[in-house]
Design an enzyme around this catalytic site. Sequence first.
Site, PDB file in Angstrom:
ATOM      1  N   SER A  38       0.175  -0.984   0.165  1.00 39.00           N
ATOM      2  CA  SER A  38       0.150  -0.047  -0.012  1.00 39.00           C
ATOM      3  C   SER A  38       1.194   1.221   0.158  1.00 39.00           C
ATOM      4  O   SER A  38       0.115   2.308  -0.651  1.00 39.00           O
ATOM      5  CB  SER A  38      -0.888  -0.061   1.373  1.00 39.00           C
ATOM      6  OG  SER A  38      -0.354  -0.132   1.910  1.00 39.00           O
ATOM      7  N   LYS A  85       0.428   5.089   6.299  1.00 38.62           N
ATOM      8  CA  LYS A  85       0.537   5.453   5.529  1.00 38.62           C
ATOM      9  C   LYS A  85       0.798   6.947   5.858  1.00 38.62           C
ATOM     10  O   LYS A  85       1.508   7.995   6.894  1.00 38.62           O
ATOM     11  CB  LYS A  85      -1.716   5.710   5.756  1.00 38.62           C
ATOM     12  CG  LYS A  85      -1.771   4.451   6.112  1.00 38.62           C
ATOM     13  CD  LYS A  85      -1.684   3.063   4.665  1.00 38.62           C
ATOM     14  CE  LYS A  85      -3.053   2.439   4.747  1.00 38.62           C
ATOM     15  NZ  LYS A  85      -1.997   1.419   4.325  1.00 38.62           N
TER      16      LYS A  85
END
Length: 171
Positions: A38, A85
Amino acid sequence: MGTRSLLWDITKKYFTVGLIGLTVSDRYASIVSVRGSSMSPAFNPGSDTSDYVLVEKFCLDKYRFSHGDVVVFSSPSNHKEKHIKRIIGLPGDWIGTPNLDDVLKVPEGHFWVEGDNSVSSLDSRSFGPIPLGLIRGRVTHIVWPPQRMGRVEKETNQRPLSSLQDRPGFY
């Protein structure tokens, strides 16, 4: 008698080192494995290895974060899971969400986070803005593998809202 004393001394030293290590890991910095794709290409550009990163926790004192910072946070749906993230939106920012074709304001006390590889990222587009209290630290360096060692760059892939302001219904 000498063996017992030696074992006791070794036990005390290991216990002390363990306590110091736990304190440092809990309050100041830790090393975390990055799994999945990701955050590719910033982390794990090849699927055969995992990057290990340094996470500093001094930023948690006054929640000093900025656009582009990479953070570790507990999942809003399962607090045992940790995610890594990039911060796209700070409290009060307006965020354009192309997938939802909408504009959202990040509420006070929250961040909007997204993975660099949007195709395979479970992030704020899935679970919304995350509360500040779930942030566990900021990623500052890649520490393993050796050929990738270095500082983590701040990248801002925040979508500009100037084009969204021209849309009908934008306030």
